[in-house]
Design an enzyme around this catalytic site. Structure first.
Site, PDB file in Angstrom:
ATOM      1  N   ASP A  10     -20.279 -12.257 -16.946  1.00  0.00           N
ATOM      2  CA  ASP A  10     -19.209 -12.952 -16.226  1.00  0.00           C
ATOM      3  C   ASP A  10     -18.469 -13.960 -17.108  1.00  0.00           C
ATOM      4  OD1 ASP A  10     -19.935 -11.628 -13.934  1.00  0.00           O
ATOM      5  OD2 ASP A  10     -21.173 -13.267 -13.161  1.00  0.00           O
TER       6      ASP A  10
HETATM    7  P1  NAP Z   1     -24.452 -12.605 -16.108  1.00  0.00           P
HETATM    8  O1  NAP Z   1     -23.030 -12.565 -15.727  1.00  0.00           O
HETATM    9  O2  NAP Z   1     -25.471 -12.706 -15.049  1.00  0.00           O
HETATM   10  O3  NAP Z   1     -24.708 -11.282 -16.982  1.00  0.00           O
HETATM   11  C1  NAP Z   1     -25.912 -11.081 -17.629  1.00  0.00           C
HETATM   12  C2  NAP Z   1     -25.874  -9.694 -18.238  1.00  0.00           C
HETATM   13  O4  NAP Z   1     -27.060  -9.570 -18.999  1.00  0.00           O
HETATM   14  C3  NAP Z   1     -25.871  -8.578 -17.213  1.00  0.00           C
HETATM   15  O5  NAP Z   1     -24.642  -7.933 -17.189  1.00  0.00           O
HETATM   16  C4  NAP Z   1     -27.015  -7.633 -17.652  1.00  0.00           C
HETATM   17  O6  NAP Z   1     -26.491  -6.327 -17.826  1.00  0.00           O
HETATM   18  C5  NAP Z   1     -27.445  -8.208 -18.995  1.00  0.00           C
HETATM   19  N1  NAP Z   1     -28.892  -8.185 -19.166  1.00  0.00           N
HETATM   20  C6  NAP Z   1     -29.846  -8.476 -18.259  1.00  0.00           C
HETATM   21  N2  NAP Z   1     -31.068  -8.325 -18.802  1.00  0.00           N
HETATM   22  C7  NAP Z   1     -30.869  -7.964 -20.087  1.00  0.00           C
HETATM   23  C8  NAP Z   1     -31.752  -7.673 -21.167  1.00  0.00           C
HETATM   24  N3  NAP Z   1     -33.072  -7.722 -21.034  1.00  0.00           N
HETATM   25  N4  NAP Z   1     -31.208  -7.330 -22.348  1.00  0.00           N
HETATM   26  C9  NAP Z   1     -29.858  -7.250 -22.496  1.00  0.00           C
HETATM   27  N5  NAP Z   1     -28.980  -7.523 -21.512  1.00  0.00           N
HETATM   28  C10 NAP Z   1     -29.504  -7.877 -20.320  1.00  0.00           C
HETATM   29  O7  NAP Z   1     -24.755 -13.763 -17.139  1.00  0.00           O
HETATM   30  P2  NAP Z   1     -23.804 -14.839 -17.832  1.00  0.00           P
HETATM   31  O8  NAP Z   1     -22.678 -14.170 -18.536  1.00  0.00           O
HETATM   32  O9  NAP Z   1     -24.723 -15.697 -18.614  1.00  0.00           O
HETATM   33  O10 NAP Z   1     -23.145 -15.612 -16.619  1.00  0.00           O
HETATM   34  C11 NAP Z   1     -23.877 -16.491 -15.816  1.00  0.00           C
HETATM   35  C12 NAP Z   1     -23.562 -16.244 -14.359  1.00  0.00           C
HETATM   36  O11 NAP Z   1     -24.377 -17.077 -13.549  1.00  0.00           O
HETATM   37  C13 NAP Z   1     -22.135 -16.558 -14.001  1.00  0.00           C
HETATM   38  O12 NAP Z   1     -21.688 -15.710 -12.974  1.00  0.00           O
HETATM   39  C14 NAP Z   1     -22.238 -17.953 -13.479  1.00  0.00           C
HETATM   40  O13 NAP Z   1     -21.185 -18.349 -12.649  1.00  0.00           O
HETATM   41  C15 NAP Z   1     -23.548 -17.856 -12.727  1.00  0.00           C
HETATM   42  N6  NAP Z   1     -24.052 -19.201 -12.522  1.00  0.00           N
HETATM   43  C16 NAP Z   1     -24.569 -19.899 -13.560  1.00  0.00           C
HETATM   44  C17 NAP Z   1     -24.895 -21.228 -13.367  1.00  0.00           C
HETATM   45  C18 NAP Z   1     -25.397 -22.077 -14.486  1.00  0.00           C
HETATM   46  O14 NAP Z   1     -25.499 -23.265 -14.288  1.00  0.00           O
HETATM   47  N7  NAP Z   1     -25.665 -21.508 -15.634  1.00  0.00           N
HETATM   48  C19 NAP Z   1     -24.753 -21.803 -12.134  1.00  0.00           C
HETATM   49  C20 NAP Z   1     -24.253 -21.046 -11.094  1.00  0.00           C
HETATM   50  C21 NAP Z   1     -23.923 -19.739 -11.307  1.00  0.00           C
HETATM   51  P3  NAP Z   1     -27.478  -5.058 -17.748  1.00  0.00           P
HETATM   52  O15 NAP Z   1     -28.138  -5.126 -16.428  1.00  0.00           O
HETATM   53  O16 NAP Z   1     -26.579  -3.874 -17.919  1.00  0.00           O
HETATM   54  O17 NAP Z   1     -28.434  -5.207 -18.873  1.00  0.00           O
END
Ligand code: NAP
Length: 456
Positions: free
Chosen positions: A382
């Site tokens: 994301d």
């Molecule tokens: P993300 O959007 O959740 O994407 C993580 C990606 O990692 C997934 O597409 C997944 O694809 C891949 N993945 C999962 N396990 C894996 C593995 N073992 N090896 C390789 N790839 C793997 O993560 P992000 O880009 O870090 O974004 C964070 C999200 O969390 C955002 O939507 C954000 O708004 C939300 N959020 C975060 C917080 C915060 O404070 N950090 C707070 C609220 C919300 P596959 O399944 O295809 O592998």
């Protein structure tokens, strides 16, 4: 019961240690020390409390400490980094519940001293009870125990109605307590139900923000009950937690470009069919990925949640060192909500030994993607989705993103075609300059390392 001066003094020193501890937590370099300092502050405050003359139920207090401390010790040893948000949620809920319980005990004793103390006790009870049940729901959702978002037909109207009833009952309790214990009980029940009803419809993606908000609530409730008990350590600790939780909530809401009211009252769903994504996902092998980075001048690595799940941070750092030995400039770009809580990526990279001067925030690094030969996106989704800039129907529209798509080449390591946390397709993966390296982040980083070594 007024505490003697030496207990008050120890509480004051404990409160100072909380503040120094929090200051230490402002940087990954001093965060561990900060937590230890705040821990000593808590130990001191608890030990001093036992020195209050005439204290009763010492055995029960000690038993509660052993049970609570033991459970916290064991769970903290076992918790995975990716499960940290739910652990924070449940501890936070306990704090809110404890603040509400203090008020309940004071009402049961019928010993409220004046209007200010009674008002603060009621406010602390209301906020603490909402935070307790709300945090329990947050825990259940993040732990996967509760998988659905339950939304009532007129959800926002029900929320407002319950809040009005809770505040109304609180006012009656202030005016009549302790003469009407049944009203006190009704007040607590409504406050607990309010926490449940407000939190149940909130989706998983918004949950970390809600946890942080409840954290701020709990701080406030604890501070209020500290006033009721005449305990300065509780007042200061509560204010510190309340302020830190409020700032964190604001930071996350801003990083996701979602006003708090929107997070609490509007479900995170697409508002329409969304922009069509053209192109196709193009695969690349580890050997080509290694060559693209080995012969680049500048590589920017974007870590995300997947890197955390795969525990790939050590391999990523080993890969970085090999690239640097080959003369490549490597930087890390961290989105404020990459992973599952702010600072998640910074902590992991620090643990692997990545120097802080290689780690950059979104505002610092976004201008540099245009000069990067390769952006390596590892387990992030994301936070690099360009639809957030253009697709008004997207649930992440308006979220500031890392401009990985502006690099000459993008390599994305992920296991398959799964979406990110928000559940939306990522337009980046379909662009001409993007190549997908499918696999678990750790073995994939390992394969790249082997190829880099063979190219040396
Ligand atoms: P993300 O959007 O959740 O994407 C993580 C990606 O990692 C997934 O597409 C997944 O694809 C891949 N993945 C999962 N396990 C894996 C593995 N073992 N090896 C390789 N790839 C793997 O993560 P992000 O880009 O870090 O974004 C964070 C999200 O969390 C955002 O939507 C954000 O708004 C939300 N959020 C975060 C917080 C915060 O404070 N950090 C707070 C609220 C919300 P596959 O399944 O295809 O592998």
């Amino acid at each position: 019961m007024t505490a003697p001066f030496y207990v008050q003094g120890a509480w004051f020193v404990g409160a100072l240690l909380f503040i120094f501890g929090l200051k230490g937590m402002s940087s990954p370099a001093s965060a561990r020390r900060g937590i230890v300092i705040a821990g000593y502050g808590m130990l001191l405050a608890i030990a001093a409390t036992f020195l209050i003359p005439g204290l009763q139920n010492l055995g029960l207090m000690a038993l509660a400490l052993v049970i609570g401390g033991g459970a916290a010790w064991i769970s903290a040893q076992k918790v995975k980094m990716t499960d940290m948000p739910q652990m924070v949620a449940i501890y936070n809920g306990m704090g809110g519940g404890a603040a509400a319980a203090i008020a309940a005990v004071e009402f049961a004793k019928g010993e409220m001293h004046g209007l200010v103390a009674t008002t603060l006790a009621v406010l602390g009870a209301l906020i603490g009870a909402v935070s307790f049940t709300g945090s329990c729901v947050a825990w259940a959702k993040l732990q996967g125990v509760l998988r659905k978002a339950y939304r009532l037909p007129a959800q926002n109207a029900v929320n407002v109605l319950l809040a009005v009833i809770a505040v109304g009952l609180g006012l009656v309790v202030i005016a009549l307590a302790p003469e009407r214990p049944e009203l006190v009980i009704a007040f607590f029940v409504i406050a607990l139900v309010l926490g449940l009803i407000v939190t149940l419809p909130i989706g998983g993606a918004d949950m970390p923000v809600v946890i942080s908000l409840f954290n701020a609530f709990t701080g406030l409730a604890v501070g209020f009950e500290g006033y009721v008990l005449g305990n300065p350590a509780l007042i200061i600790a509560g204010i510190v937690v309340g302020a830190a939780g409020t700032l964190l909530t604001q930071l996350m809401a801003k990083a996701m470009n979602r006003p708090l009211s929107n997070i609490l009252f509007t479900p995170m769903v697409a508002s329409g069919p969304g922009e069509a994504i053209s192109g196709s996902m193009k695969e690349v092998g580890a050997i080509d990925a290694a060559a693209m980075m080995r012969y680049a001048s500048k590589v920017i690595i974007v870590p995300g949640y997947g890197m955390a799940v795969a525990h790939a941070q050590h391999k990523v750092w080993e890969m970085t060192e090999l690239l640097e030995e080959a003369g490549v400039e490597v930087k890390f770009a961290i989105h404020p909500v990459a992973g599952r809580m702010p600072g998640h990526m910074n902590v992991l990279l620090a643990e692997a030994g990545v120097p802080y001067d290689k780690i950059f925030d979104l505002e610092e690094i976004n201008g540099e993607f245009g000069q990067a030969d390769v952006a390596l996106v590892i387990g992030a989704n994301d936070v690099v989705n360009p639809s957030a800039r253009t697709d008004k129907a997207s649930p992440i529209y308006g979220m500031p993103i890392l401009d990985a798509d502006k690099a000459q080449n993008v390599i994305v390591i992920k296991r398959g075609k799964g979406t990110g946390y928000s559940g939306v397709e990522n337009a980046l993966f379909y662009t001409d300059n993007c190549r997908m390296l499918y696999g678990d982040a750790q073995p994939m980083a390992g394969e790249i390392i082997q190829h880099l070594k063979s190219m040396a």
